[in-house]
Write a protein that holds these residues in place. Structure first.
Motif, PDB file in Angstrom:
ATOM      1  N   ALA A 173       0.835  -1.207   0.000  1.00  0.00           N
ATOM      2  CA  ALA A 173       0.000   0.000   0.000  1.00  0.00           C
ATOM      3  C   ALA A 173       0.865   1.251   0.000  1.00  0.00           C
ATOM      4  N   ALA A 174       1.927   1.247   0.784  1.00  0.00           N
ATOM      5  CA  ALA A 174       2.833   2.403   0.853  1.00  0.00           C
ATOM      6  C   ALA A 174       3.540   2.623  -0.482  1.00  0.00           C
ATOM      7  N   ILE A 175       4.020   1.557  -1.099  1.00  0.00           N
ATOM      8  CA  ILE A 175       4.729   1.669  -2.374  1.00  0.00           C
ATOM      9  C   ILE A 175       3.786   2.174  -3.459  1.00  0.00           C
ATOM     10  N   ILE A 176       2.568   1.646  -3.499  1.00  0.00           N
ATOM     11  CA  ILE A 176       1.601   2.079  -4.507  1.00  0.00           C
ATOM     12  C   ILE A 176       1.229   3.546  -4.305  1.00  0.00           C
ATOM     13  N   LEU A 177       1.030   3.954  -3.065  1.00  0.00           N
ATOM     14  CA  LEU A 177       0.705   5.352  -2.786  1.00  0.00           C
ATOM     15  C   LEU A 177       1.835   6.269  -3.249  1.00  0.00           C
ATOM     16  N   ARG A 178       3.066   5.943  -2.877  1.00  0.00           N
ATOM     17  CA  ARG A 178       4.199   6.775  -3.307  1.00  0.00           C
ATOM     18  C   ARG A 178       4.338   6.758  -4.824  1.00  0.00           C
ATOM     19  N   GLY A 179       4.150   5.594  -5.443  1.00  0.00           N
ATOM     20  CA  GLY A 179       4.232   5.497  -6.897  1.00  0.00           C
ATOM     21  C   GLY A 179       3.181   6.348  -7.576  1.00  0.00           C
ATOM     22  N   TYR A 180       1.985   6.339  -7.034  1.00  0.00           N
ATOM     23  CA  TYR A 180       0.891   7.149  -7.581  1.00  0.00           C
ATOM     24  C   TYR A 180       1.247   8.637  -7.513  1.00  0.00           C
ATOM     25  N   VAL A 181       1.708   9.074  -6.355  1.00  0.00           N
ATOM     26  CA  VAL A 181       2.065  10.490  -6.179  1.00  0.00           C
ATOM     27  C   VAL A 181       3.201  10.873  -7.128  1.00  0.00           C
ATOM     28  N   ILE A 182       4.213  10.022  -7.233  1.00  0.00           N
ATOM     29  CA  ILE A 182       5.361  10.313  -8.108  1.00  0.00           C
ATOM     30  C   ILE A 182       4.909  10.425  -9.558  1.00  0.00           C
ATOM     31  N   GLU A 183       4.040   9.525 -10.009  1.00  0.00           N
ATOM     32  CA  GLU A 183       3.562   9.566 -11.394  1.00  0.00           C
ATOM     33  C   GLU A 183       2.700  10.800 -11.661  1.00  0.00           C
ATOM     34  N   LYS A 184       1.888  11.196 -10.690  1.00  0.00           N
ATOM     35  CA  LYS A 184       1.084  12.420 -10.852  1.00  0.00           C
ATOM     36  C   LYS A 184       1.997  13.640 -10.979  1.00  0.00           C
ATOM     37  N   PHE A 185       3.047  13.699 -10.173  1.00  0.00           N
ATOM     38  CA  PHE A 185       3.998  14.795 -10.282  1.00  0.00           C
ATOM     39  C   PHE A 185       4.729  14.745 -11.622  1.00  0.00           C
ATOM     40  N   ARG A 186       5.128  13.536 -12.040  1.00  0.00           N
ATOM     41  CA  ARG A 186       5.842  13.381 -13.311  1.00  0.00           C
ATOM     42  C   ARG A 186       4.995  13.895 -14.469  1.00  0.00           C
ATOM     43  N   ALA A 187       3.687  13.671 -14.411  1.00  0.00           N
ATOM     44  CA  ALA A 187       2.778  14.148 -15.464  1.00  0.00           C
ATOM     45  C   ALA A 187       2.771  15.677 -15.535  1.00  0.00           C
ATOM     46  N   GLU A 188       3.131  16.329 -14.443  1.00  0.00           N
ATOM     47  CA  GLU A 188       3.202  17.787 -14.411  1.00  0.00           C
ATOM     48  C   GLU A 188       4.611  18.297 -14.691  1.00  0.00           C
ATOM     49  N   GLY A 189       5.529  17.381 -14.974  1.00  0.00           N
ATOM     50  CA  GLY A 189       6.906  17.770 -15.257  1.00  0.00           C
ATOM     51  C   GLY A 189       7.749  17.974 -14.010  1.00  0.00           C
ATOM     52  N   ILE A 190       7.279  17.487 -12.878  1.00  0.00           N
ATOM     53  CA  ILE A 190       8.007  17.629 -11.615  1.00  0.00           C
ATOM     54  C   ILE A 190       8.608  16.273 -11.249  1.00  0.00           C
ATOM     55  N   GLN A 191       9.921  16.233 -11.066  1.00  0.00           N
ATOM     56  CA  GLN A 191      10.582  14.997 -10.679  1.00  0.00           C
ATOM     57  C   GLN A 191      10.573  14.863  -9.162  1.00  0.00           C
ATOM     58  N   MET A 192      10.169  13.699  -8.698  1.00  0.00           N
ATOM     59  CA  MET A 192      10.141  13.416  -7.274  1.00  0.00           C
ATOM     60  C   MET A 192      10.606  11.980  -7.094  1.00  0.00           C
ATOM     61  N   SER A 193      11.320  11.740  -6.021  1.00  0.00           N
ATOM     62  CA  SER A 193      11.818  10.389  -5.759  1.00  0.00           C
ATOM     63  C   SER A 193      11.041   9.750  -4.618  1.00  0.00           C
ATOM     64  N   PRO A 194      11.058   8.424  -4.552  1.00  0.00           N
ATOM     65  CA  PRO A 194      10.394   7.749  -3.428  1.00  0.00           C
ATOM     66  C   PRO A 194      10.971   8.179  -2.074  1.00  0.00           C
ATOM     67  N   GLU A 195      12.272   8.482  -2.051  1.00  0.00           N
ATOM     68  CA  GLU A 195      12.911   8.895  -0.802  1.00  0.00           C
ATOM     69  C   GLU A 195      12.303  10.182  -0.249  1.00  0.00           C
ATOM     70  N   GLU A 196      11.905  11.082  -1.134  1.00  0.00           N
ATOM     71  CA  GLU A 196      11.297  12.339  -0.694  1.00  0.00           C
ATOM     72  C   GLU A 196       9.952  12.098  -0.002  1.00  0.00           C
ATOM     73  N   LEU A 197       9.363  10.938  -0.265  1.00  0.00           N
ATOM     74  CA  LEU A 197       8.071  10.595   0.334  1.00  0.00           C
ATOM     75  C   LEU A 197       8.206   9.505   1.395  1.00  0.00           C
ATOM     76  N   GLY A 198       9.448   9.251   1.828  1.00  0.00           N
ATOM     77  CA  GLY A 198       9.680   8.270   2.884  1.00  0.00           C
ATOM     78  C   GLY A 198       9.926   6.859   2.400  1.00  0.00           C
ATOM     79  N   GLY A 199      10.181   6.678   1.093  1.00  0.00           N
ATOM     80  CA  GLY A 199      10.390   5.346   0.532  1.00  0.00           C
ATOM     81  C   GLY A 199      11.848   5.040   0.272  1.00  0.00           C
ATOM     82  N   THR A 200      12.076   3.998  -0.541  1.00  0.00           N
ATOM     83  CA  THR A 200      13.429   3.582  -0.911  1.00  0.00           C
ATOM     84  C   THR A 200      13.613   3.750  -2.421  1.00  0.00           C
ATOM     85  N   PRO A 201      14.866   3.851  -2.876  1.00  0.00           N
ATOM     86  CA  PRO A 201      15.141   4.218  -4.277  1.00  0.00           C
ATOM     87  C   PRO A 201      14.458   3.375  -5.355  1.00  0.00           C
TER      88      PRO A 201
END
Length: 179
Positions: free
Chosen positions: A12-40
């Motif tokens: 659930a945590a990985i999917i949530l972070r992945g969802y947020v990262i992909e939404k940001f990517r669609a806006e041209g904003i790069q974000m890493s899982p680490e910024e959201l408390g995840g692993t690389p």
């Protein structure tokens, strides 16, 4: 059974972070899982990527909801926790379904986006934690049941496939002996 609980929460945590990262990517904003408390490399699995893609498709039309956009833009970052828990409680008053689970992910993304635009990295991580807390306290049992139902369907199809394979092997064996 604790390992099962932990694995559901980890996914659930990985999917949530992945969802947020992909939404940001669609806006041209790069974000890493680490910024959201995840692993690389936590989103390396094909199944996880597919689950994130399905979630993205499910929530596509939420971005075009003008009322939701207006409400989210009015939320000050300092009261995001109150808004999050109040909204999630309201969201699930009518029961649990996959559409509402998708809406929960979208809400988390929108709040994380607000925190990001206001340069509040700790608030972004907190929103992930709150979402996972909500899943753990309110959705975990339902998700476990849905996973169990899905696994039973898979087990049934595996049994049918195995039975069909055995019947085919028996038929071929019989044909070879009697030709």
């Amino acid at each position: 059974m604790v390992w099962y609980y932990d694995s559901i929460m980890e996914v659930a945590a990985i999917i949530l972070r992945g969802y947020v990262i992909e939404k940001f990517r669609a806006e041209g904003i790069q974000m890493s899982p680490e910024e959201l408390g995840g692993t690389p490399n936590e989103l390396q699995g094909h199944v996880l990527k597919e689950m994130v893609e399905r979630l993205l498709k499910t929530t596509e039309e939420m971005n075009t909801n003008a009322e939701l956009q207006r409400l989210m833009s009015e939320v000050p970052v300092c009261s995001i926790q109150d808004v999050f828990f109040g909204t999630t409680k309201e969201l699930f008053t009518g029961g649990i379904n996959w559409g509402r689970v998708a809406a929960l992910h979208h809400l988390a993304y929108k709040l994380i986006h607000r925190a990001h635009t206001q340069n509040q990295p700790q608030v972004m991580v907190n929103i992930i934690k709150w979402t996972l807390q909500f899943i753990r306290e309110n959705l975990h049992s339902w998700i476990s049941q849905e996973v169990w139902k899905a696994s039973r369907k898979v087990a049934w199809w595996c049994s049918v496939t195995l039975l069909a394979s055995l019947a085919c092997a028996a038929a071929i064996s019989y044909w070879r002996k009697h030709r």
